[in-house]
Scaffold this motif. Structure first.
Motif, short mmCIF file in Angstrom:
data_model
loop_
_atom_site.label_atom_id
_atom_site.label_comp_id
_atom_site.label_asym_id
_atom_site.label_seq_id
_atom_site.Cartn_x
_atom_site.Cartn_y
_atom_site.Cartn_z
N ASN A 198 -9.55 36.15 69.30
CA ASN A 198 -10.05 34.78 69.48
C ASN A 198 -10.98 34.37 68.34
O ASN A 198 -10.93 33.24 67.87
N PHE A 199 -11.81 35.29 67.90
CA PHE A 199 -12.75 34.98 66.82
C PHE A 199 -12.00 34.65 65.53
O PHE A 199 -12.28 33.65 64.87
N ILE A 200 -11.02 35.48 65.18
CA ILE A 200 -10.23 35.24 63.97
C ILE A 200 -9.37 33.99 64.14
O ILE A 200 -9.30 33.14 63.24
N GLY A 201 -8.71 33.87 65.27
CA GLY A 201 -7.83 32.72 65.52
C GLY A 201 -8.56 31.40 65.57
O GLY A 201 -7.98 30.35 65.26
N PHE A 202 -9.81 31.42 65.95
CA PHE A 202 -10.59 30.18 66.04
C PHE A 202 -10.70 29.48 64.69
O PHE A 202 -10.69 28.26 64.60
#
Length: 84
Positions: free
Chosen positions: A46-50
């Motif tokens: 989620n952190f990278i995809g955000f």
């Protein structure tokens, strides 16, 4: 004469339905109920995809979190019953 000690570990079952609901509505945070390792992996995704997809990433990952949490709770309950 030696006395033997017996240790009994009491662990309750996790509700797979609750795990799925928490995973769906709260994403990786909700996954902490059923699987810590899976929650950490989804936090990173989620952190990278955000950065690439903004909040749209949650539409993709929250259903995945729900399925993963459900399966983790079910597998944990199966392991619990095999040990008894």
């Amino acid at each position: 004469m030696e006395s033997q000690q017996t240790t009994v570990i009491v662990k309750s079952e996790k509700s797979a339905g609750i795990a799925a609901i928490l995973g769906f509505f709260f994403g990786p945070l909700g996954m902490l109920y059923s699987t810590g390792k899976g929650a950490l992996i989804m936090f990173i995704i989620n952190f990278i995809g955000f950065f690439f997809l903004a909040f749209f990433i949650l539409v993709i990952t929250n259903p995945i979190c729900a399925i993963w949490a459900y399966r983790a709770a079910k597998n944990d309950n199966i392991k619990l019953h095999k040990n008894n």
